[in-house]
Write an enzyme that holds these catalytic residues in place. Structure first.
Site, PDB file in Angstrom:
ATOM      1  N   GLU A 126      68.099  -5.048  64.653  1.00 42.00           N
ATOM      2  CA  GLU A 126      68.484  -5.831  65.846  1.00 42.00           C
ATOM      3  C   GLU A 126      68.378  -7.340  65.623  1.00 42.00           C
ATOM      4  O   GLU A 126      67.780  -8.051  66.430  1.00 42.00           O
ATOM      5  CB  GLU A 126      67.651  -5.371  67.047  1.00 42.00           C
ATOM      6  CG  GLU A 126      67.805  -3.881  67.299  1.00 42.00           C
ATOM      7  CD  GLU A 126      66.875  -3.313  68.373  1.00 42.00           C
ATOM      8  OE1 GLU A 126      66.046  -4.063  68.890  1.00 42.00           O
ATOM      9  OE2 GLU A 126      67.007  -2.125  68.692  1.00 42.00           O
ATOM     10  N   GLU A 232      70.732   6.101  65.877  1.00 44.32           N
ATOM     11  CA  GLU A 232      69.894   6.313  67.074  1.00 44.32           C
ATOM     12  C   GLU A 232      70.739   6.875  68.221  1.00 44.32           C
ATOM     13  O   GLU A 232      70.695   6.385  69.347  1.00 44.32           O
ATOM     14  CB  GLU A 232      69.265   4.982  67.515  1.00 44.32           C
ATOM     15  CG  GLU A 232      68.474   4.293  66.426  1.00 44.32           C
ATOM     16  CD  GLU A 232      67.723   3.051  66.899  1.00 44.32           C
ATOM     17  OE1 GLU A 232      67.573   2.849  68.123  1.00 44.32           O
ATOM     18  OE2 GLU A 232      67.288   2.279  66.029  1.00 44.32           O
TER      19      GLU A 232
HETATM   20  O1  9MR Z   1      62.020   5.240  71.128  1.00 45.85           O
HETATM   21  C1  9MR Z   1      61.151   4.179  70.809  1.00 45.85           C
HETATM   22  C2  9MR Z   1      60.063   4.056  71.871  1.00 45.85           C
HETATM   23  O2  9MR Z   1      59.227   5.205  71.865  1.00 45.85           O
HETATM   24  C3  9MR Z   1      59.223   2.807  71.610  1.00 45.85           C
HETATM   25  O3  9MR Z   1      58.317   2.621  72.690  1.00 45.85           O
HETATM   26  C4  9MR Z   1      60.137   1.586  71.479  1.00 45.85           C
HETATM   27  C5  9MR Z   1      59.361   0.350  71.101  1.00 45.85           C
HETATM   28  O4  9MR Z   1      58.829   0.467  69.809  1.00 45.85           O
HETATM   29  O5  9MR Z   1      61.110   1.804  70.473  1.00 45.85           O
HETATM   30  C6  9MR Z   1      61.941   2.891  70.748  1.00 45.85           C
HETATM   31  O6  9MR Z   1      62.910   2.996  69.714  1.00 45.85           O
HETATM   32  C7  9MR Z   1      63.794   1.882  69.589  1.00 45.85           C
HETATM   33  C8  9MR Z   1      64.105   1.723  68.114  1.00 45.85           C
HETATM   34  O7  9MR Z   1      62.919   1.575  67.393  1.00 45.85           O
HETATM   35  C9  9MR Z   1      65.035   0.537  67.887  1.00 45.85           C
HETATM   36  N1  9MR Z   1      66.231   0.620  68.691  1.00 45.85           N
HETATM   37  C10 9MR Z   1      66.022   0.891  70.112  1.00 45.85           C
HETATM   38  C11 9MR Z   1      65.140   2.121  70.300  1.00 45.85           C
HETATM   39  C12 9MR Z   1      64.970   2.431  71.780  1.00 45.85           C
HETATM   40  O8  9MR Z   1      64.274   1.397  72.398  1.00 45.85           O
END
Ligand code: 9MR
Length: 337
Positions: A126, A232
Site C-alpha cells: 500500500e 487479498e
Molecule cells: O485482516 C487484517 C486484520 O486482521 C488486521 O487487523 C489489519 C491490520 O493489521 O490488517 C488486515 O489485513 C489487511 C492487510 O494486511 C493489508 N491489506 C488490507 C487488509 C485488510 O485491512
C-alpha cells in the site's frame, strides 16, 4: 470430491489468508487451498516488537502447518506504513542511515528465516494513496526518502535471491493509481530493482468495480512482463458508501449477485492465467472477516466462499463449476444452430 485448488490446478494456486488461532476450526475448509498467507503473523509489530526481540513462534507454526500439508506460503508483509512498533521510528534523531539499517535487519532476519519455506513476499504494501498520483507520505519516506521502496526490494533479494518479490496494492483498477503503478514499476525495472510481481489486493464488492475495469487492469498490468497475483480477494455485500446496518443475514439477491460477480471475476482470472501466478482469498469463511469492522465497525458482512456455518455458498459453486457451465453454454450453442 475435488478440492477447489485441484479444479484450478492448470490455472494458478488458490490461496487463503488465515490466522494461527483459526487453523483448527478451518482444518477441513483449508483443504480447498494450496497456498496460505499468514493474515497478521508476519507483520512488523508482530514479528519484531522491540529492536532486539523477534517473535516467530506464531509464523513458525503456520509455516510448519503449510509444510506438513503441502501448501505454499506467501509472506505478508515486510514494509508497510501501519502495524509498526513504536521503537522503529522513535526519537527525533532517527536518521536515514539508522532507519535503513533497521529495515535491513528486519528484512534480512525475517526473509532468511523462511528462505526455504516462503516462496514470495509482499515486500512493500500500500505505498500509493488513492487518487493522488504519488508515493504515500509515510515515516519511511519522510526519514529515508523515496528510495526506501527500492532499498526494501534490494535487501529482500540479497537475503533470498530465489524469493519472488511483490509490490502489493489496493484499488489497482482505479485509473490514477493504475497509471502510477505502471509508471513506477517501469522505473524500478529500468533501475534493475529486483521486483517479480504486482499484488492486486482485490477487496471488491458486489457492485464495484465494474468488471470491464478489472479486465482492462489485467490487460495493462500483463504488459509489464511481471507476475500478477490477486492477494487479498473478498467481495463485500455492500457498496463502499452503503453504511446500512439492518441486515442480520444476506438477502437472496445479495447471495446471487455475489455468486455472479465471483463467477465473472474468475473467468477474467482464467483468461489471464499466463501471468496470474496465484489467487488468494482474504479469509476462509464468513464467520470471520476484517470486513465485519470496515468501513462500519461491528456490521456483519459475508464476503467469502463459505458461510458462517462453514458451508459452501453459491459463490463457491459459481467458481468451482466453471467447467460444467462451459459445457452447458456449448450445449446451448449447439441447440441454437
Ligand atoms: O485482516 C487484517 C486484520 O486482521 C488486521 O487487523 C489489519 C491490520 O493489521 O490488517 C488486515 O489485513 C489487511 C492487510 O494486511 C493489508 N491489506 C488490507 C487488509 C485488510 O485491512
Amino acid at each position: 470430491m475435488e478440492y477447489l485448488y485441484q479444479i484450478y490446478k492448470e490455472f494458478f494456486p488458490i490461496g487463503v489468508a488465515v490466522g494461527l488461532e483459526h487453523l483448527e476450526k478451518y482444518w477441513d475448509l483449508l483443504k480447498h487451498f494450496n497456498s496460505i498467507t499468514p493474515e497478521n503473523e508476519l507483520k512488523f509489530c508482530e514479528v519484531h516488537p522491540e529492536e532486539s526481540t523477534y517473535h516467530f513462534e506464531k509464523s513458525d507454526k503456520l509455516v510448519q502447518y503449510a509444510k506438513e500439508n503441502n501448501k505454499l506460503v506467501r509472506g505478508h508483509t515486510l514494509v508497510w506504513h501501519t502495524q509498526n512498533p513504536d521503537w522503529l521510528f522513535e526519537g527525533k534523531m532517527v536518521s536515514r542511515d539508522m532507519l535503513l539499517k533497521r529495515m535491513e535487519d528486519h528484512i534480512s532476519v525475517t526473509v532468511d528465516r523462511y528462505k526455504d519455506s516462503i516462496y514470495c513476499w509482499d515486500v512493500v504494501n500500500e505505498i500509493f494513496p488513492d487518487g493522488e498520483g504519488k508515493l504515500r507520505d509515510t515515516r519511511w519516506k519522510e526519514i529515508i526518502g523515496e528510495d526506501y521502496v527500492e532499498k526494501a526490494f534490494c535487501y529482500a533479494h540479497e537475503t533470498n535471491p530465489k524469493a519472488k518479490l511483490f509490490l502489493n496494492e489496493y484499488n489497482c483498477e482505479e485509473d490514477i493509481k493504475l497509471d502510477l503503478i505502471i509508471d513506477y514499476i517501469c522505473q524500478l525495472k529500468k533501475k534493475k530493482i529486483p521486483i517479480d510481481g504486482v499484488g492486486v489486493q482485490g477487496h471488491y464488492s458486489i457492485v464495484y468495480p465494474d468488471l470491464e475495469k478489472v479486465r482492462k487492469m489485467f490487460y495493462r498490468l500483463a504488459k509489464l512482463d511481471l507476475q500478477i497475483q490477486i492477494t487479498e480477494l473478498d467481495i463485500s455485500m455492500f457498496a463502499f458508501e452503503d453504511h446500512s446496518c439492518d441486515k442480520k443475514a444476506p438477502s437472496r439477491e445479495m447471495i446471487d449477485a455475489q455468486a455472479r460477480y465471483y463467477s465473472k471475476l474468475f473467468s477474467i482470472f482464467r483468461e489471464y492465467k499466463d501471468v496470474i501466478t496465484g489467487v488468494t482469498f482474504w479469509g476462509a469463511a464468513d464467520d470471520f472477516t476484517w470486513l465485519d469492522d470496515f468501513p462500519v465497525i461491528g456490521r456483519k458482512n459475508w464476503p467469502l466462499l463459505f458461510d458462517e456455518k462453514l458451508q459452501p455458498k453459491k459463490a463457491f459453486y459459481a467458481i468451482a463449476d466453471f467447467r460444467e457451465s462451459q459445457i452447458r453454454k456449448m450445449e446451448e450453442l449447439y441447440k441454437e444452430e
